[in-house]
Enzyme design. Sequence first.
Site, mmCIF file in Angstrom:
data_model
loop_
_atom_site.group_PDB
_atom_site.id
_atom_site.type_symbol
_atom_site.label_atom_id
_atom_site.label_comp_id
_atom_site.label_asym_id
_atom_site.label_seq_id
_atom_site.Cartn_x
_atom_site.Cartn_y
_atom_site.Cartn_z
ATOM 1 N N TYR A 44 -2.119 -0.268 10.864
ATOM 2 C CA TYR A 44 -2.207 -0.753 9.474
ATOM 3 C C TYR A 44 -0.925 -0.440 8.691
ATOM 4 O O TYR A 44 -0.405 -1.295 7.951
ATOM 5 C CB TYR A 44 -3.419 -0.117 8.797
ATOM 6 C CG TYR A 44 -3.572 -0.450 7.332
ATOM 7 C CD1 TYR A 44 -3.897 -1.738 6.922
ATOM 8 C CD2 TYR A 44 -3.394 0.536 6.350
ATOM 9 C CE1 TYR A 44 -4.050 -2.040 5.567
ATOM 10 C CE2 TYR A 44 -3.553 0.246 5.002
ATOM 11 C CZ TYR A 44 -3.868 -1.044 4.616
ATOM 12 O OH TYR A 44 -4.016 -1.333 3.282
ATOM 13 N N SER A 94 0.861 -1.186 0.000
ATOM 14 C CA SER A 94 0.000 0.000 0.000
ATOM 15 C C SER A 94 0.891 1.228 0.000
ATOM 16 O O SER A 94 2.084 1.134 0.342
ATOM 17 C CB SER A 94 -0.849 -0.011 1.283
ATOM 18 O OG SER A 94 -1.490 1.238 1.482
HETATM 19 N N1 LIG Z 1 -8.851 -0.352 -0.534
HETATM 20 C C1 LIG Z 1 -7.736 0.357 -0.429
HETATM 21 O O1 LIG Z 1 -7.755 1.581 -0.439
HETATM 22 C C2 LIG Z 1 -6.386 -0.343 -0.331
HETATM 23 C C3 LIG Z 1 -5.251 0.433 -0.506
HETATM 24 C C4 LIG Z 1 -4.005 -0.160 -0.430
HETATM 25 C C5 LIG Z 1 -3.899 -1.512 -0.168
HETATM 26 N N2 LIG Z 1 -5.025 -2.257 0.008
HETATM 27 C C6 LIG Z 1 -4.850 -3.676 0.310
HETATM 28 O O2 LIG Z 1 -5.542 -4.455 -0.632
HETATM 29 C C7 LIG Z 1 -5.987 -5.665 -0.010
HETATM 30 C C8 LIG Z 1 -7.477 -5.818 -0.263
HETATM 31 O O3 LIG Z 1 -8.152 -4.692 0.249
HETATM 32 P P1 LIG Z 1 -9.650 -4.321 -0.165
HETATM 33 O O4 LIG Z 1 -9.770 -2.870 -0.152
HETATM 34 O O5 LIG Z 1 -10.026 -5.082 -1.370
HETATM 35 O O6 LIG Z 1 -10.419 -4.876 1.118
HETATM 36 P P2 LIG Z 1 -11.864 -5.553 1.252
HETATM 37 O O7 LIG Z 1 -12.233 -5.442 2.692
HETATM 38 O O8 LIG Z 1 -12.791 -5.034 0.218
HETATM 39 O O9 LIG Z 1 -11.527 -7.077 0.905
HETATM 40 C C9 LIG Z 1 -10.643 -7.808 1.715
HETATM 41 C C10 LIG Z 1 -11.047 -9.272 1.697
HETATM 42 O O10 LIG Z 1 -10.168 -9.996 2.574
HETATM 43 C C11 LIG Z 1 -10.964 -10.877 3.351
HETATM 44 N N3 LIG Z 1 -10.304 -11.199 4.622
HETATM 45 C C12 LIG Z 1 -10.201 -10.405 5.719
HETATM 46 N N4 LIG Z 1 -9.550 -11.059 6.697
HETATM 47 C C13 LIG Z 1 -9.246 -12.297 6.204
HETATM 48 C C14 LIG Z 1 -8.585 -13.419 6.756
HETATM 49 N N5 LIG Z 1 -8.114 -13.417 8.007
HETATM 50 N N6 LIG Z 1 -8.419 -14.511 5.968
HETATM 51 C C15 LIG Z 1 -8.927 -14.541 4.704
HETATM 52 N N7 LIG Z 1 -9.572 -13.496 4.141
HETATM 53 C C16 LIG Z 1 -9.722 -12.384 4.884
HETATM 54 C C17 LIG Z 1 -12.273 -10.134 3.560
HETATM 55 O O11 LIG Z 1 -13.334 -11.007 3.936
HETATM 56 C C18 LIG Z 1 -12.463 -9.478 2.211
HETATM 57 O O12 LIG Z 1 -13.198 -10.289 1.321
HETATM 58 C C19 LIG Z 1 -5.629 -5.559 1.480
HETATM 59 O O13 LIG Z 1 -4.429 -6.280 1.699
HETATM 60 C C20 LIG Z 1 -5.400 -4.067 1.665
HETATM 61 O O14 LIG Z 1 -4.495 -3.801 2.697
HETATM 62 C C21 LIG Z 1 -6.270 -1.712 -0.080
#
Ligand SMILES: NC(=O)c1ccc[n+]([C@@H]2O[C@H](COP(=O)([O-])OP(=O)(O)OC[C@H]3O[C@@H](n4cnc5c(N)ncnc54)[C@H](O)[C@@H]3O)[C@@H](O)[C@H]2O)c1
Length: 256
Positions: free
Chosen positions: A163, A150
Amino acid sequence: MAESASGVAGTGRLRGKAAVVTGAAKGIGRATAELFAREGARLVVTDVDEAGLVSLRERLAGAEVEAVVGDVSVVEDAGRMIRTSVERFGRIDILVANAGVIPLNNIVDAKPEDWDHVMAVDGRGMFLTCKYAVEAMLQSGGGSIVCLSSISGMAGQKEQSTYGPAKFVATGITKHLAVEWAERGIRVNAVAPGTIQTEALAPIPESYKAPMKAAHPIGRFGEPSEVANAILFLASDEASFITGAILPVDGGYLAQ
Ligand SMILES: NC(=O)c1ccc[n+]([C@@H]2O[C@H](COP(=O)([O-])OP(=O)(O)OC[C@H]3O[C@@H](n4cnc5c(N)ncnc54)[C@H](O)[C@@H]3O)[C@@H](O)[C@H]2O)c1
């Protein structure tokens, strides 16, 4: 050319590859699984959200897909996610280590349990799934791992006291594993998304989101499909000389 549920045709960039996507029920993971299926991958989709996986499988009708309900931070579950690919498809070529939670807190508000939780999922979960994927890839001559870092894993921000450090783990594991396994044919890269419009953003207050949006030079948040496209590139053979890279997908955020 493989047709997706959305009717958009892929060009077979992952034809024949076996890929595991963690956290595939929502957000970036779901967009990645859908894109990978369009590009011809055989898929293991995993998540703690069983209902979300059921609905994803319906959307991926026609593709070769196995679903594994499990928690990436649990040794047995993480092992089962990778084993399912080996048992069903004979190998794992690609891991997208995406599952994560995104808590926002400063260090005064954060409780010790908040640290433990995000480190368990985003840190230990990434370690475990990468560990079992590397072990399996070594048996079949190599592979490609893409971790979800991220902008919070590359630079300091407010309200990211738990985070942010967890995402520095993602950046770190990417670089160290890339060097550790390059000679054995395993590439390890990461994407560093800026703020992306996923379900995870819903509970975040507008008072936080408005200045964050302004901090992205392109002037908007990203879409999950824009991150999935970068993941696809890094995962595919098109990135055959790229390892240890952290690719910003951030509308220019880190360029400032
Ligand atoms: N959305 C953003 O702005 C953003 C920015 C930078 C990085 N990210 C990273 O991208 C990745 C996905 O984020 P997102 O925004 O799609 O989130 P999201 O919450 O939409 O999706 C995350 C998914 O991970 C699953 N999950 C959570 N805990 C879990 C566990 N212990 N075991 C298995 N599955 C699990 C959730 O059920 C969900 O389906 C994450 O690693 C996040 O840190 C997101």
